[in-house]
Design a protein around this motif. Structure first.
Motif, PDB file in Angstrom:
ATOM      1  N   TYR A  54      29.047  -1.583 106.619  1.00 28.31           N
ATOM      2  CA  TYR A  54      30.402  -1.458 107.186  1.00 28.31           C
ATOM      3  C   TYR A  54      30.811  -2.734 107.926  1.00 28.31           C
ATOM      4  CZ  TYR A  54      33.843  -0.238 110.773  1.00 28.31           C
ATOM      5  OH  TYR A  54      34.926  -0.241 111.613  1.00 28.31           O
TER       6      TYR A  54
ATOM      7  N   LYS B 143      36.912  -2.143  96.415  1.00 27.70           N
ATOM      8  CA  LYS B 143      36.505  -0.841  95.876  1.00 27.70           C
ATOM      9  C   LYS B 143      34.984  -0.749  95.791  1.00 27.70           C
ATOM     10  CE  LYS B 143      36.970   2.123  91.808  1.00 27.70           C
ATOM     11  NZ  LYS B 143      37.551   2.265  90.438  1.00 27.70           N
TER      12      LYS B 143
ATOM     13  N   CYS C 130      33.389  -0.575  99.333  1.00 25.59           N
ATOM     14  CA  CYS C 130      33.561   0.727  99.993  1.00 25.59           C
ATOM     15  C   CYS C 130      32.577   1.768  99.456  1.00 25.59           C
ATOM     16  CB  CYS C 130      34.998   1.230  99.808  1.00 25.59           C
ATOM     17  SG  CYS C 130      36.188   0.426 100.905  1.00 25.59           S
TER      18      CYS C 130
ATOM     19  N   ARG D  98      35.223   3.384 105.670  1.00 24.04           N
ATOM     20  CA  ARG D  98      35.851   2.929 104.423  1.00 24.04           C
ATOM     21  C   ARG D  98      37.354   2.665 104.627  1.00 24.04           C
ATOM     22  NH1 ARG D  98      33.212   7.060  99.893  1.00 24.04           N
ATOM     23  NH2 ARG D  98      31.171   6.016  99.740  1.00 24.04           N
TER      24      ARG D  98
ATOM     25  N   LYS E 254      39.430  -0.787 103.955  1.00 18.02           N
ATOM     26  CA  LYS E 254      40.613  -0.794 103.082  1.00 18.02           C
ATOM     27  C   LYS E 254      41.849  -1.316 103.810  1.00 18.02           C
ATOM     28  CE  LYS E 254      39.084   2.997 100.098  1.00 18.02           C
ATOM     29  NZ  LYS E 254      39.313   4.416  99.685  1.00 18.02           N
TER      30      LYS E 254
END
Length: 415
Positions: free
Chosen positions: A270, A337, A340, A357, A361
């Motif tokens: 993350y 994408k 994540c 996530r 984004k």
């Protein structure tokens, strides 16, 4: 008595032949005795004198006195007024000499303190000329009247293709300078807002280009098209192109950077993903600013009156660069994408995973929107770039207001 009559008849015939011979001589020399300053067109329907600058049999530019009828005055209501410095500079230097060497025109204009004149520039014919090979003529109501109107050699000296080309460039510039100014202001404001995140060297290139573009824009607005300014704009195009290629390669490289992996949980994935996509967003914003600065630079180059062969190839390069930015957008979308999907762990709550996530984004979305908006604006500017060439080839019509025979205002008429 008969001898006297015959003598008088011979004398009259001799005088008549002498007058005819003198008129023929004067006409071949380009002047007619006692008619150097013909009268202004009368109000009996006789067409006004029209000064024409021609390339062969084709009219490159024409200048005609207008009356103050309602249709002619209506032209000004929907017309764009040119800046005063254009009127007192480029326009005056071209129109005033033509008025002075065509006596019928200047006499007609001087009839009133204020008068309207129409100047029509045939861009297609002007672009087809080579050098200064133009000639000037004048038309009256019933056709060409060289000898009666002027000394042809005087008008020939005024008929300079470079001067008319400069006037045409000023007219074309007036249609596009507002767009260029808006682009420059937008890029400058964005650079100032994100400058703390940009690499200093590339930031310097963009800001330096913007500063010079503003100076060049003001010069063009004043009707000044210097060759050295045009050369400097070329140099900035090369620098901005280099900066753009550097940004694209850096964005591609950083989009491939792998995330840190945690053996337990997904904190490392993350944190590294969030930092990665923040950087990519900033690179995307910087890339768009660099590209828009390059477009504004080339937009300004395109309204110059030179015949540079680099314009079209460089425009094709800019289009190619826009396509690369578009493909980069797809690469970055795939990268966020994939990253994540890596933010996942068996012992991490689903709500925490979704929140992390979402953060990544959101960080990526800043760059995504910047690229989308930038590509849309770039395509709009490219369309406008292409319209410059069309405007240069088009017929441009000006209505000039003269005060005591001197241009005092000019209006660009709508097509």
């Amino acid at each position: 008595m008969e001898i006297v009559i015959v003598s008088l008849a011979c004398l009259a015939l001799g005088i008549g032949l002498t007058v005819v011979w003198m008129k023929i001589r004067a006409r071949s020399a380009g002047t007619t005795p006692h008619d150097e300053h013909p009268e202004a067109p009368s109000a009996d329907g006789v067409a006004p004198v029209k000064v024409v600058v021609a390339n062969g049999d084709q009219e490159v530019m024409s200048m005609t006195k207008l009356d103050d009828s309602d249709p002619n005055m209506e032209l000004l209501r929907n017309a764009t007024r040119l800046p005063q410095h254009v009127v007192s500079g480029v326009l005056k230097s071209l129109v005033e000499p033509l008025m002075q060497v065509a006596p019928s025109v200047v006499t007609a204009v001087a009839t009133h303190s204020k008068q309207l004149m129409e100047v029509v520039i045939n861009g297609q014919m002007l672009a087809a000329t080579d050098g200064n090979g133009l000639r000037a003529i004048a038309k009256a109501g019933k056709g060409f009247e060289h000898a009666r109107l002027y000394e042809p050699s005087n008008l020939q000296n005024i008929a300079n293709a470079a001067a008319i080309w400069q006037l045409a460039s000023v007219v074309v510039a007036q249609k596009h300078l507002a767009d260029i100014s808006a682009t420059l202001k937008r890029v400058e404001s964005k650079v100032d807002s994100i400058q703390s995140f940009l690499e200093e060297e590339r930031l310097a290139v963009i800001k330096s280009a913007i500063n010079y573009l503003e100076v060049a824009r003001k010069a063009v607005e004043n009707g000044e098209f210097l060759e050295r300014t045009r050369a400097e704009l070329e140099r900035f195009d090369i620098e901005l192109d280099r900066a753009s290629m550097s940004l694209v390669e850096q964005a591609k490289r950083e989009s491939r950077i792998e995330l840190e992996r945690d053996s337990v949980g997904c904190e490392g994935e993350y944190t590294s993903a969030l930092a990665k996509h923040k950087r990519l967003s900033r690179l995307g914003e910087e890339l768009i600013l660099c590209n828009e600065a390059r477009l504004a630079n080339w937009y300004l180059c395109s309204i110059y009156h030179d015949s540079s062969k680099t314009l079209e190839p460089r425009l094709e390069q800019i289009k190619k660069s826009i396509k690369e930015i578009s493909s980069l957008q797809d690469r970055l979308s795939k990268s966020v994408k994939d990253d994540c999907e890596l933010i996942s762990a068996t012992f991490t709550l689903g709500s925490t995973i979704n929140e992390r996530r979402s953060d990544v984004k959101s960080a990526a979305k800043v760059g995504k929107h910047a690229l989308q908006d930038g590509l849309r604006r770039s395509e709009e500017i490219v369309v406008k770039l292409e319209t410059v060439s069309a405007d240069r080839q088009a017929i441009n019509r000006l209505v000039i207001e003269t005060t005591n025979g001197v241009p005092s205002a000019a209006y660009l008429c709508q097509k």
